[in-house]
Write a protein that holds these residues in place. Sequence first.
Motif, PDB file in Angstrom:
ATOM      1  N   GLU A  44       2.802  -2.136  -1.246  1.00 23.27           N
ATOM      2  CA  GLU A  44       1.473  -1.635  -1.575  1.00 23.27           C
ATOM      3  C   GLU A  44       1.525  -0.700  -2.768  1.00 23.27           C
ATOM      4  OE1 GLU A  44      -0.485  -0.075   1.802  1.00 23.27           O
ATOM      5  OE2 GLU A  44      -2.242   0.611   0.703  1.00 23.27           O
TER       6      GLU A  44
ATOM      7  N   LEU B  90      -1.480  -9.340  -5.053  1.00 26.44           N
ATOM      8  CA  LEU B  90      -2.106  -8.090  -4.640  1.00 26.44           C
ATOM      9  C   LEU B  90      -3.603  -8.133  -4.904  1.00 26.44           C
ATOM     10  CD1 LEU B  90       0.631  -5.749  -6.020  1.00 26.44           C
ATOM     11  CD2 LEU B  90      -0.232  -5.594  -3.697  1.00 26.44           C
ATOM     12  N   GLY B 109      -0.542  -6.684   0.068  1.00 26.02           N
ATOM     13  CA  GLY B 109       0.018  -7.828  -0.631  1.00 26.02           C
ATOM     14  C   GLY B 109       0.302  -9.024   0.256  1.00 26.02           C
TER      15      GLY B 109
END
Lengths: 117, 115
Positions: A44, B90, B109
């Motif tokens: 992330e 993403l 993701g």
Amino acid sequence: AQKITQTQPGMFVQEKEAVTLDCTYDTSDPSYGLFWYKQPSSGEMIFLIYQGSYDQQNATEGRYSLNFQKARKSANLVISASQLGDSAMYFCAMREGGGGSQGNLIFGKGTKLSVKP
Amino acid sequence: DGGITQSPKYLFRKEGQNVTLSCEQNLNHDAMYWYRQDPGQGLRLIYYSQIVNDFQKGDIAEGYSVSREKKESFPLTVTSAQKNPTAFYLCASSVRVSPGANVLTFGAGSRLTVL
């Protein structure tokens, strides 16, 4: 030509020390924004800090500060008092255009930071 | 908690198959984005959408398609026309925190592998 250049593929820093991650950018637009994101191994992307091209002062967010040198077109990230949890990939990014631009960012290739205990 | 949910986290696909990656946000953000990340590379923009029922191509849109029927959802389809689809994808949404500063919030993701 690359718009965002991060010249350090990898960096090591001792825990509790400060580290600077380099970023240079290329744009002819007088209005732009510069961002730093952190990407841990989980994948992330985490927003860290923002600097606008017209901002007079360098941005700071906790242990993060952005060393903005407009004439040199550099926007280096400084992390003070490194922690083990700071180990991650760090990406510099730029948004060109004025306030109406909806955040289409151009990313550098990243720097992998490893913090040693 | 507000955020962006991407699914699946891992996906395997055979060559010639289309696959759809899900992206849902409950942040009430207007703009949403899809980025692709390859090893040792930064993120590259595939598609973005500023409002419902409207979207624009990014730098590498060929072989991909999107839809934006709801504000909360922005699915990405990787079609068989995409020559090298193995990558980390993403999804992000953005909000303007100050004039000119659109900060992206990312999901965790989806890693797509073509067998």
